[in-house]
Design a protein around this motif. Structure first.
Motif, PDB file in Angstrom:
ATOM      1  N   LEU A   1      -0.962  -2.041  -3.810  1.00  0.00           N
ATOM      2  CA  LEU A   1      -0.963  -2.305  -2.375  1.00  0.00           C
ATOM      3  C   LEU A   1      -1.993  -1.453  -1.635  1.00  0.00           C
ATOM      4  O   LEU A   1      -2.787  -1.980  -0.846  1.00  0.00           O
ATOM      5  N   PRO A   2      -2.042  -0.130  -1.854  1.00  0.00           N
ATOM      6  CA  PRO A   2      -3.106   0.649  -1.197  1.00  0.00           C
ATOM      7  C   PRO A   2      -4.503   0.255  -1.647  1.00  0.00           C
ATOM      8  O   PRO A   2      -5.447   0.294  -0.850  1.00  0.00           O
TER       9      PRO A   2
ATOM     10  N   ALA B   1      -8.204   5.972  -8.271  1.00  0.00           N
ATOM     11  CA  ALA B   1      -7.525   6.906  -7.364  1.00  0.00           C
ATOM     12  C   ALA B   1      -8.194   7.013  -5.989  1.00  0.00           C
ATOM     13  O   ALA B   1      -7.506   6.931  -4.965  1.00  0.00           O
ATOM     14  N   PRO B   2      -9.525   7.199  -5.873  1.00  0.00           N
ATOM     15  CA  PRO B   2     -10.120   7.297  -4.531  1.00  0.00           C
ATOM     16  C   PRO B   2      -9.948   6.027  -3.708  1.00  0.00           C
ATOM     17  O   PRO B   2      -9.743   6.095  -2.489  1.00  0.00           O
ATOM     18  N   VAL B   3     -10.017   4.873  -4.352  1.00  0.00           N
ATOM     19  CA  VAL B   3      -9.846   3.609  -3.632  1.00  0.00           C
ATOM     20  C   VAL B   3      -8.424   3.490  -3.103  1.00  0.00           C
ATOM     21  O   VAL B   3      -8.190   3.091  -1.946  1.00  0.00           O
ATOM     22  N   ALA B   4      -7.450   3.848  -3.939  1.00  0.00           N
ATOM     23  CA  ALA B   4      -6.053   3.767  -3.510  1.00  0.00           C
ATOM     24  C   ALA B   4      -5.755   4.734  -2.372  1.00  0.00           C
ATOM     25  O   ALA B   4      -4.981   4.417  -1.458  1.00  0.00           O
ATOM     26  N   VAL B   5      -6.366   5.903  -2.398  1.00  0.00           N
ATOM     27  CA  VAL B   5      -6.144   6.874  -1.321  1.00  0.00           C
ATOM     28  C   VAL B   5      -6.684   6.344  -0.002  1.00  0.00           C
ATOM     29  O   VAL B   5      -6.051   6.491   1.058  1.00  0.00           O
TER      30      VAL B   5
ATOM     31  N   ALA C   1     -10.720  13.254   0.741  1.00  0.00           N
ATOM     32  CA  ALA C   1      -9.508  12.929  -0.017  1.00  0.00           C
ATOM     33  C   ALA C   1      -9.852  12.161  -1.289  1.00  0.00           C
ATOM     34  O   ALA C   1      -9.226  12.361  -2.340  1.00  0.00           O
ATOM     35  N   GLY C   2     -10.843  11.284  -1.229  1.00  0.00           N
ATOM     36  CA  GLY C   2     -11.242  10.537  -2.415  1.00  0.00           C
ATOM     37  C   GLY C   2     -11.853  11.431  -3.481  1.00  0.00           C
ATOM     38  O   GLY C   2     -11.611  11.226  -4.683  1.00  0.00           O
TER      39      GLY C   2
ATOM     40  N   GLY D   1      -1.322  12.380  -0.442  1.00  0.00           N
ATOM     41  CA  GLY D   1      -1.191  11.081  -1.079  1.00  0.00           C
ATOM     42  C   GLY D   1      -2.006  10.971  -2.348  1.00  0.00           C
ATOM     43  O   GLY D   1      -1.593  10.313  -3.306  1.00  0.00           O
ATOM     44  N   ALA D   2      -3.166  11.626  -2.387  1.00  0.00           N
ATOM     45  CA  ALA D   2      -3.984  11.618  -3.602  1.00  0.00           C
ATOM     46  C   ALA D   2      -3.237  12.271  -4.755  1.00  0.00           C
ATOM     47  O   ALA D   2      -3.245  11.765  -5.886  1.00  0.00           O
TER      48      ALA D   2
END
Length: 717
Positions: A392-393, A561-565, A599-600, A652-653
């Protein structure tokens, strides 16, 4: 690369043997280096928009010549006249001009109806007017922001004294942000912050037990200071952003927790076996840590250093800072960690359940559920949960809008919010908070520049003031007031069209919203290529050190991970799903441009390091992700939007990286590998005594698991 691991093992061994010198050295780094690093923060670019694009260069030129505006949004004085008074009347106009002159310092640029007679500075009924005030703040750094704060109070107090009977307020982007920082958290938020802090402490103490829980904290402190020293030293030769100050301590905490856990696990295993707590146990624990720590450091450093090759200052800043903290956290764990453990008495740690036979974390009890097999229903449920938590993220990241948050989402109440409400109640659009400055060089007709900008759809007005403060050495500043905020679709289009129109006349466009647009054009467009290069480097390094399967897992997790964050920030803040629970006012409509980048970068580093080191000690008892997230929430929960944005992104990361590497497939692979290692491979402490050698040998298992063969204990029979 194998040689690097051998040197790391030798360094860890020698650090435990010279614990006094090592502790004194790192204490010096912490105290002296910390003072030097804090004093050198002024070298870093404090605008958080080091994109190297046209807007940044235009803002620098405007600031150099005029000392105000450009990257610092102006103050907006809002005046509502009493009933029966028309703001167009000569008396009201004269009073407004006199009040603004008396309430501002000499050299301040002011633009209002009194200067322009432009109806765009009045409400429809003529009773409410606003003025744009540009204090001489200089660079958009901490000193400049202090000047703006002082000018805000002077303007508010002076206008109220000069215009008795009128309703006067002062608002603007910076006053709204200041009010959000000064606003206290409610009782619910304070209790939530206290609960997060207590849970973080409880997790830390449960995992390490006192006083060992202090070891990861000390390692985090010294590695953060050392990395900051490296960044400050590099800032003397190149442009680096102050945003890395937020990346360094969080990355140091996550890496130090993971490495210290591996170190303490091996150390406790040696104590349970009866090794000497002063020499053999720290020696062997440091050697056991060297392999996974070095592999994670090499993968993270190589990938992040690749960012320094991109001609984008912001990406270069993140890459160099991330590589620095990766190296310093590993170095501190390999040296300070064993040295601190060598000071601790080990006898009391072997009592109770420890003396009954403490098992290393890479061995599971015989009655473990993993050995009996998990329920098919639970596996499917976990798979669905993981898919939603990551998928979803990831999908939401495609809707990311970068820019300053909506003015109405910055603060719930306060003097600046009163001014904003007064402005919007009069029907004046909030785009006036972020005007554009067009620098018309010598030989360019400023009236032509203003006329060209005024014809752009979405522009409320454009004017070339005649005052001396708007002219310098033949150049002229043209003020352009848009109707939409920079983060809105209309405001973004108007800004791009105004820049194009100004370029056709020979002028350049600056303003507080322009650097955010530059971040998209100059930084975010380079992110996909940068992420691909970083993933390929991780794939190559980890495949060389571990196995192809581990390399693929690290590369995929690091890329996802960076995309989801970014998608998480979109859901929580841009669309406001849960923003109220974190102290926010509501949907911000946009995410501050530098926050997803920082964050990414942390998400990439944490995911790669987890993937590389996770096979070294099985599924750890320590929840490094939740612990990091709880620590950030304890600091970031509150009404300050940008701080909450950053805490959400970094926390969140950490949680998303935990979810990526704790899915059903990964857990099943760990279980199978753990069974094979338990049945076929001896642990380091169970190896028979061998002749002492200067280094350690590390045969590789088929799955890439490395077994450190350490020097025999002094108690070996």
């Amino acid at each position: 690369m194998r040689r690097v691991e051998r040197y790391a093992a030798g360094l860890a061994r020698r650090s435990a043997g010279h614990r006094g010198f090592v502790c004194l050295l790192w204490l010096t780094v912490l105290l002296v280096g910390g003072a030097v690093a804090v004093g050198g923060l002024g070298r870093l670019d404090q605008s958080f928009t080091a994109s190297g694009q046209d807007g940044s260069r235009a803002n620098a030129a405007i600031t150099e010549r005029y000392g105000s505006g450009a990257g610092v949004a102006p103050l907006v004085a809002v005046v509502t006249w009493p009933d029966g008074t028309d703001g167009r009347s000569p008396g009201a106009t004269a009073r407004l001009a006199a009040g603004l002159t008396g309430a501002t310092a000499p050299g301040t640029r002011v633009l209002s109806y009194a200067d322009t007679r432009d109806e765009a500075f009045l409400s429809r009924d003529g009773r409410t007017t606003y003025a744009l005030v540009y204090p001489r703040s200089g660079e958009p750094d901490l000193a400049g922001l202090t000047v703006v704060r002082d000018a805000t109070e002077r303007l508010r107090t002076g206008l109220r004294a000069e215009l008795p009977g009128a309703r006067v307020n002062v608002t603007g982007v910076l006053p709204l942000q200041d009010d959000s920082a000064a606003a206290g958290s409610g009782l619910g938020l304070q209790l939530a912050k206290a609960a997060c802090a207590l849970l973080a402490v409880a997790l830390l103490v449960r995992a390490f037990r006192l006083p060992i829980a202090l070891v990861p904290l000390l390692v985090t402190a010294v590695s953060s200071v050392a990395a900051l020293l490296v960044v400050v030293a590099l800032a003397g030769f190149m442009e680096l952003s102050l945003a890395v100050v937020y990346l360094i301590p969080v990355a140091a905490l996550a890496l130090s927790l993971r490495r210290t856990w591996l170190l303490v696990s091996a150390w406790r295993a040696e104590l349970a076996r009866g090794s000497d707590p002063r020499s053999a146990a720290p020696h062997r624990a440091g050697v056991a840590l060297a392999g996974p720590a070095t592999a994670g450091a090499l993968a993270g450093t190589a990938s992040l250093l690749a960012l320094a090759l991109f001609p984008v200052p912001f990406l270069r800043s993140i890459g160099l800072a991330g590589a620095a903290v990766c190296v310093t956290a590993t170095l501190a764990s390999l040296t300070l960690g064993p040295a601190l453990l060598a000071w601790l008495p080990g006898g009391w740690l072997t009592k109770g359940r420890e003396s009954a036979g403490w098992r290393p974390r890479h061995q599971l009890p015989d009655n473990s559920r993993l050995l009996r097999g998990e329920s098919r229903f639970l596996r499917r449920l976990s798979a669905v949960g993981l898919l939603l938590a990551i998928g979803l993220p990831t999908v939401a990241s495609g809707f990311l809008t970068t820019g300053n948050p909506r003015a109405e989402a910055l603060v719930r109440g306060g003097p600046a919010r009163d001014g904003l409400d007064q402005l919007t109640a009069a029907g004046i659009p909030t785009g006036v908070l972020n005007p554009l400055d067009l620098l018309a060089p010598s030989g360019t007709d400023p009236a032509r520049v203003a006329s060209s900008a005024a014809r752009v759809p979405g522009v409320l007005t454009a004017t070339a003031p005649r005052g001396a403060a708007w002219h310098h050495e033949g150049s002229t500043l043209v003020a352009v007031v848009p109707s939409g905020e920079p983060m809105s679709d209309s405001g973004r289009r108007a800004m791009a069209d105004v820049r194009a129109a100004a370029g056709a006349t020979g002028a350049v466009a600056g303003g507080s919203g322009v650097p955010e647009l530059d971040l998209v054009q100059g930084v975010y467009r380079a992110v996909p290529a940068a992420l691909a290069v970083m993933a390929l480097l991780v794939l190559a390094v980890v495949a060389r050190l571990r196995s192809a399967r581990a390399a693929l897992r690290a590369a995929v997790c690091g890329a996802v991970a960076p995309v989801a964050v970014s998608g998480l920030l979109v859901l929580v803040w841009q669309y406001g799903v849960g923003a109220g629970l974190l102290g926010g006012v509501g949907a911000t409509g946009a995410v501050t441009g530098w926050v997803p980048l920082v964050a990414g970068a942390f998400a990439f580093l944490d995911a790669v390091d987890r993937a590389v080191t996770s096979g070294s000690a099985g599924r750890p008892r320590l929840g490094a992700g939740p612990l990091t997230a709880l620590s950030l929430l304890a600091i970031g929960l509150g009404p300050q939007v940008e701080l909450s944005l950053l805490a959400t992104g970094l926390g969140g990361a950490a949680l998303l990286c935990s979810a990526l590497l704790r899915g059903p497939a990964v857990r099943s692979e760990r279980a199978r590998r753990t069974v094979r290692e338990k049945n076929t491979e001896p642990t380091a402490s169970a190896l028979p005594a061998t002749p002492a050698s200067p280094y350690w040998s590390r045969p590789r298992s088929p799955l890439g698991h490395t077994i450190p063969l350490v020097e025999p204990s002094d108690h070996a029979q």
